[in-house]
Write an enzyme that holds these catalytic residues in place. Structure first.
Site, short mmCIF file in Angstrom:
data_model
loop_
_atom_site.label_atom_id
_atom_site.label_comp_id
_atom_site.label_asym_id
_atom_site.label_seq_id
_atom_site.Cartn_x
_atom_site.Cartn_y
_atom_site.Cartn_z
N GLY A 154 89.38 129.64 23.44
CA GLY A 154 90.56 128.86 23.07
C GLY A 154 91.83 129.64 23.27
O GLY A 154 91.91 130.53 24.12
N VAL A 203 94.89 131.34 17.72
CA VAL A 203 93.66 131.25 16.92
C VAL A 203 92.76 132.45 17.21
O VAL A 203 92.05 132.95 16.32
CB VAL A 203 92.93 129.92 17.19
CG1 VAL A 203 91.61 129.88 16.42
CG2 VAL A 203 93.79 128.74 16.79
N GLY A 204 92.81 132.95 18.43
CA GLY A 204 92.02 134.14 18.77
C GLY A 204 92.36 135.32 17.88
O GLY A 204 91.47 136.08 17.46
N GLU A 264 87.35 134.40 24.73
CA GLU A 264 87.67 133.83 26.04
C GLU A 264 88.97 133.04 25.85
O GLU A 264 88.95 131.91 25.34
CB GLU A 264 86.54 132.90 26.51
CG GLU A 264 85.23 133.63 26.82
CD GLU A 264 85.17 134.15 28.24
OE1 GLU A 264 86.12 133.89 29.01
OE2 GLU A 264 84.18 134.81 28.58
N CYS A 288 91.39 126.51 31.03
CA CYS A 288 91.99 127.80 30.71
C CYS A 288 92.30 128.62 31.94
O CYS A 288 93.25 129.41 31.95
CB CYS A 288 91.09 128.59 29.76
SG CYS A 288 89.44 128.93 30.40
#
Length: 441
Positions: free
Chosen positions: A196, A200-201, A218, A252
């Site tokens: 994502g 948020v990572g 990722e 992405c």
């Protein structure tokens, strides 16, 4: 479509404990059982492929044939490869011969890490769920899937189907928003996989750090395309447009912006217009239903505002449909380096074009920003390829192609198997007299 019901927060700890018990039972150590699990996953998708295409269409407006091509076919290749090869991947690794240690029979066994948490995204709600799931199961782990709640129809389908095909102590699905995800991340997992955005990572990585949990991230980013005079312009235009507009740009590793050498800018624009017309007959992309919509109103508004604020010239597309969350396939020429379209990852069907004097300037622009997830180079000059390869850093790179390199990512094949395995080194030392005899001889 089945309505999405969030997992009660009080059940999350029970699910975690059940998956821990499933791993501790030892049943996933069996290669035969792992093969059974992979076959079950294959049956789950194969027997419900129409329902998945329908649910993804409901979530994203994506044409069903596109889901078959992008996600179902990709999954089938991944799961078949795992079924065929995972027993080979599971074999111990023996280091090269070393006179000092060979008598101790050194090797490294690949053992499962334990209970894996896979937090998966909305944009490919089948393939990007199954990719880490295949690898984690093949490696002998139990798995908790936290699927994307904004792809609600597909998330509900996963919650319905997983209990029908898997033991409840081996694979579980958790649905929910911020409160549910927060509780999930407070628990201790043996590996966390997240696909994502970077914001948020960082939250995932911070939560994992509290338990020293290994993490695979990722993430997205602005993946540039360099267009050099030595390339095939018509082929370049077709491949870049297809990569940008697939899934309405919600990929992405999609090409995010183009750096074209000025001497061929006009010819490249002609090739782009020809490719656009060949794909759409000129106007199909302005119509909802011909390709994916933006996933949410928030995502739609973000991308629309980026487009409205650009100082570049819209030469293709530009239309928007608020009711459908639909943005036409759009090309924007002569975009300044500090433009709104360069301020963040676009993650939508808009393709900015920046003219550069040469490859050196293109490399400077790339290196001034965050390290990209992918760099794409369209050139037939090997010196140009080598220059970009050696003077930039990125997650991946492709020459004269886009996006396809994800098929060999860390979530798939042997790479994925190793990601969810712990390499435990081992020696079996002989008695002292044997060791002395070996050195005397």
């Amino acid at each position: 479509m089945t309505a999405l019901e969030y997992t009660p927060i009080e059940d999350i700890d029970k699910i975690h404990a059940q998956l821990q018990a499933g791993f501790k039972s030892g049943k996933t150590r069996s290669l035969a059982y792992r093969k059974y699990l992979l076959l079950q996953l294959g049956y789950l998708i194969q027997e419900n492929r129409t329902r998945f295409a329908d649910s993804i269409h409901a979530d994203l407006g994506r044409p069903k044939f596109e889901t078959e091509f992008l996600e179902v076919n990709g999954f089938l290749q991944d799961v078949n490869a795992a079924i065929k090869n995972f027993q080979e991947w599971a074999k111990p690794v023996v280091p090269p011969f070393d006179i000092k240690t060979f008598a101790m029979k050194p090797k490294a066994h690949k053992i499962a890490k334990g209970v894996v948490l896979a937090i998966t995204p909305f944009n490919y709600p089948l393939w990007l769920v199954t990719a880490p799931l295949i690898s984690a199961l093949a490696a002998g782990n139990t798995v908790c899937l936290k699927v994307a709640e904004n792809a609600a129809a597909t998330a509900a389908l996963w919650a319905e189907l997983v209990p029908q095909y898997f033991d409840p102590d081996v694979v579980r699905v958790i649905n929910g928003g911020i409160p549910e995800t927060t509780r999930v991340l407070e628990l201790q997992w043996d590996h966390i996989s997240y696909t994502g955005g970077g914001a948020v990572g960082r939250i995932v990585a911070t939560a994992a750090a509290k338990h020293l949990t290994p993490v695979t991230l990722e993430l997205g980013g602005k993946s540039p395309v360099i267009v050099h005079p030595s390339c095939d312009l018509e082929l370049t235009a077709k491949r870049v447009l297809l990569g940008r507009y697939t899934n309405a740009g919600q990929t992405c590793v999609a090409p995010d912006y183009i750096l074209v050498v000025k001497s061929i800018q006009e010819k490249f624009l002609e090739a782009v217009e020809n490719a656009y017309k060949s794909f759409t007959n000129g106007d199909a992309t302005t119509k909802p239903g011909s390709y994916s919509n933006m996933i949410t109103e928030r995502a739609y508004n973000r991308v629309r505002k980026l487009l409205e604020s650009t100082r570049g010239k819209v030469i293709i597309g530009g239309e928007t449909d608020d009711a459908k969350k639909h943005i036409a396939l759009t090309v924007v020429n002569d975009v300044p380096k500090d433009d709104s379209l360069m301020s963040e990852e676009i993650f939508g069907p808009i393709l900015p074009i920046i003219a550069v004097e040469d490859v050196d300037e293109a490399i400077d622009i790339i290196n001034e920003g965050d390290r990209p997830l992918a760099i794409y180079v369209f050139a037939n000059d090997e010196k140009v390829k080598d220059k970009v390869r050696t003077e930039t850093i990125s997650g991946s790179m492709a020459f004269n192609e886009v996006v396809l390199q994800v098929a060999d990512g860390y979530h798939t094949g042997r790479f994925g198997f190793d990601t969810f395995s712990h390499m435990r080194s081992e020696i079996d030392s002989p008695s002292l007299c044997v060791v002395l005899a070996l050195f005397i001889l």
